[in-house]
Design a protein around this motif. Structure first.
Motif, PDB file in Angstrom:
ATOM      1  N   VAL A 128      24.631  10.670  13.643  1.00  0.00           N
ATOM      2  CA  VAL A 128      26.006  10.903  14.102  1.00  0.00           C
ATOM      3  C   VAL A 128      26.255  12.383  14.384  1.00  0.00           C
ATOM      4  CG1 VAL A 128      28.444  10.640  13.509  1.00  0.00           C
ATOM      5  CG2 VAL A 128      26.822   8.887  12.861  1.00  0.00           C
ATOM      6  N   VAL A 129      25.556  13.258  13.692  1.00  0.00           N
ATOM      7  CA  VAL A 129      25.819  14.688  13.881  1.00  0.00           C
ATOM      8  C   VAL A 129      24.667  15.400  14.596  1.00  0.00           C
ATOM      9  CG1 VAL A 129      26.378  16.864  12.722  1.00  0.00           C
ATOM     10  CG2 VAL A 129      27.280  14.719  11.822  1.00  0.00           C
ATOM     11  N   VAL A 130      23.471  15.307  14.024  1.00  0.00           N
ATOM     12  CA  VAL A 130      22.386  16.155  14.529  1.00  0.00           C
ATOM     13  C   VAL A 130      21.915  15.746  15.932  1.00  0.00           C
ATOM     14  CG1 VAL A 130      20.076  17.022  14.038  1.00  0.00           C
ATOM     15  CG2 VAL A 130      21.679  16.639  12.189  1.00  0.00           C
ATOM     16  N   VAL A 131      21.653  14.446  16.118  1.00  0.00           N
ATOM     17  CA  VAL A 131      21.136  14.016  17.420  1.00  0.00           C
ATOM     18  C   VAL A 131      22.149  14.305  18.542  1.00  0.00           C
ATOM     19  CG1 VAL A 131      20.314  12.037  18.755  1.00  0.00           C
ATOM     20  CG2 VAL A 131      19.531  12.362  16.412  1.00  0.00           C
ATOM     21  N   PRO A 132      23.441  13.888  18.407  1.00  0.00           N
ATOM     22  CA  PRO A 132      24.391  14.218  19.479  1.00  0.00           C
ATOM     23  C   PRO A 132      24.530  15.725  19.704  1.00  0.00           C
ATOM     24  CG  PRO A 132      25.354  12.612  17.996  1.00  0.00           C
ATOM     25  CD  PRO A 132      24.063  13.043  17.382  1.00  0.00           C
ATOM     26  N   ARG A 184      24.611  20.017  23.279  1.00  0.00           N
ATOM     27  CA  ARG A 184      25.039  21.397  23.072  1.00  0.00           C
ATOM     28  C   ARG A 184      24.811  22.266  24.295  1.00  0.00           C
ATOM     29  NH1 ARG A 184      20.768  25.006  19.863  1.00  0.00           N
ATOM     30  NH2 ARG A 184      18.931  24.266  20.934  1.00  0.00           N
ATOM     31  N   ASN A 185      23.874  21.887  25.122  1.00  0.00           N
ATOM     32  CA  ASN A 185      23.583  22.754  26.256  1.00  0.00           C
ATOM     33  C   ASN A 185      23.328  21.919  27.505  1.00  0.00           C
ATOM     34  OD1 ASN A 185      23.229  25.103  27.514  1.00  0.00           O
ATOM     35  ND2 ASN A 185      21.252  25.628  26.605  1.00  0.00           N
ATOM     36  N   ASP A 210      32.548  16.219  31.465  1.00  0.00           N
ATOM     37  CA  ASP A 210      33.956  16.467  31.780  1.00  0.00           C
ATOM     38  C   ASP A 210      34.487  17.685  31.032  1.00  0.00           C
ATOM     39  OD1 ASP A 210      34.552  14.471  33.623  1.00  0.00           O
ATOM     40  OD2 ASP A 210      34.777  12.968  32.059  1.00  0.00           O
ATOM     41  N   PHE A 211      33.770  18.119  29.996  1.00  0.00           N
ATOM     42  CA  PHE A 211      34.274  19.242  29.202  1.00  0.00           C
ATOM     43  C   PHE A 211      33.581  20.553  29.529  1.00  0.00           C
ATOM     44  CE2 PHE A 211      34.986  15.318  26.880  1.00  0.00           C
ATOM     45  CZ  PHE A 211      36.342  15.394  26.647  1.00  0.00           C
ATOM     46  N   PHE A 212      32.824  20.578  30.604  1.00  0.00           N
ATOM     47  CA  PHE A 212      32.194  21.811  31.069  1.00  0.00           C
ATOM     48  C   PHE A 212      33.215  22.927  31.148  1.00  0.00           C
ATOM     49  CE2 PHE A 212      28.351  20.310  33.606  1.00  0.00           C
ATOM     50  CZ  PHE A 212      27.498  20.947  32.731  1.00  0.00           C
ATOM     51  N   GLY A 213      32.831  24.103  30.724  1.00  0.00           N
ATOM     52  CA  GLY A 213      33.719  25.251  30.910  1.00  0.00           C
ATOM     53  C   GLY A 213      34.824  25.316  29.891  1.00  0.00           C
ATOM     54  N   GLU A 214      34.949  24.328  29.021  1.00  0.00           N
ATOM     55  CA  GLU A 214      35.963  24.410  27.981  1.00  0.00           C
ATOM     56  C   GLU A 214      35.294  24.937  26.732  1.00  0.00           C
ATOM     57  OE1 GLU A 214      38.933  21.396  27.379  1.00  0.00           O
ATOM     58  OE2 GLU A 214      38.274  20.341  29.165  1.00  0.00           O
ATOM     59  N   LYS A 215      35.971  25.865  26.058  1.00  0.00           N
ATOM     60  CA  LYS A 215      35.366  26.445  24.873  1.00  0.00           C
ATOM     61  C   LYS A 215      35.220  25.369  23.787  1.00  0.00           C
ATOM     62  CE  LYS A 215      35.383  30.752  22.512  1.00  0.00           C
ATOM     63  NZ  LYS A 215      36.190  31.774  21.920  1.00  0.00           N
ATOM     64  N   PHE A 216      36.240  24.541  23.665  1.00  0.00           N
ATOM     65  CA  PHE A 216      36.171  23.421  22.744  1.00  0.00           C
ATOM     66  C   PHE A 216      36.444  22.152  23.529  1.00  0.00           C
ATOM     67  CE2 PHE A 216      37.903  27.048  20.475  1.00  0.00           C
ATOM     68  CZ  PHE A 216      36.956  27.182  19.479  1.00  0.00           C
TER      69      PHE A 216
END
Ligand code: HEC
Length: 235
Positions: free
Chosen positions: A21-25, A30-31, A110-116
């Protein structure tokens, strides 16, 4: 059961959940590299890269500062996680004048360019992924979308239909001024008392630019088309 098996079992139950749930996603998302559009499949050249800069980025901070994400999500869920596409204009428009049915699920790009990625904590109010689209074509159709949002931000209950709205008012995003000479063109249409007017401050302006930019319904590249019923390039 020996202590050893107990500890191993305990670590496995928490460890596997943490990994999946955390590490794989995290490592998968992340990049993300922008996806190149293919002319044959998408009918367009270039890259799938939503623009989010300038005042829109400032507005995202105001959105975060005021905790809008506490009650509003920005995820139109994928079908396997509970379909959202049937909800009126959440995933896009059912019949856009130019593009037809633009409804689609949210993807990580869809969240490209958003800091969060402000996916939201809980869904107490409506999903805002396509709020900009809804305001322009529905709520403020033919009028001024920004003015509609300012009045709502000031106090949603000013709208008689929303007299029980639980969306908090944000009067501190507006400056109350005495009218000297002629009233300002920027003043919102809310009664501010005799000879006074309410002007949105810079935070309110940034927030409204951000809210109007929320249109996560542009055609997703065929490479991201997971909907089996839809053929490539028709997404
Ligand atoms: C306490 C929870 C809560 C918080 C925090 C909150 N809202 Fe809301 N919001 C709601 C609820 C509930 C509704 C539905 C009722 C209504 O339309 O007023 C709503 C509706 C809305 C709508 C109308 C959406 C639509 O499609 O009808 C907008 C726009 C909106 N909120 C913006 C914001 C913004 C911007 C912030 C942060 C400054 C914010 N909200 C913070 C609960 C919240």
């Amino acid at each position: 059961m020996s202590l050893r098996t107990f500890i191993l079992g305990l670590s496995a139950s928490f460890g596997i959940a943490w990994l999946t749930v955390v590490v794989v996603p995290y490592f998968k998302m992340r990049n993300l590299a922008p996806i190149a559009l293919s002319e044959a499949k998408d009918g367009a050249k270039g890259f799938f890269y939503p623009k989010r800069t300038g005042r829109i980025a400032d507005g995202a901070l105001v959105y975060a500062e005021n905790g809008c994400y506490q009650c509003h999500t920005q995820v139109v869920r994928p079908t396997y996680a509970g379909n959202d596409l049937y909800r009126p204009n959440w995933g896009g428009l059912k019949s856009d004048a130019d593009r037809g049915d633009t409804r689609r699920e949210t993807n990580a790009y869809d969240f490209f360019g958003e800091k969060f990625a402000q996916i939201g904590v809980m869904r107490f109010g409506p999903d805002l992924s396509n709020l900009g689209r809804r305001v322009e074509t529905e709520y403020a159709a033919g009028g001024d979308p920004a003015a509609w949002l300012y009045e709502r931000l000031y106090n949603p209950r000013n709208n008689p239909k929303l007299w029980r709205s639980n969306c908090p008012p944000h009067p501190f995003l507006f400056e109350k001024r005495e009218i000297k000479g002629s009233p300002s063109a920027d003043a919102i249409k809310v009664d501010a008392g005799e000879n006074h007017e309410l002007i949105p401050n810079s935070d309110a302006r940034a927030l409204v630019s951000y809210l109007l930019s929320l249109k996560k319904d542009q055609k997703a590249p065929a490479a991201l088309n997971f909907a089996p019923a839809k053929k490539d390039a028709e997404n």
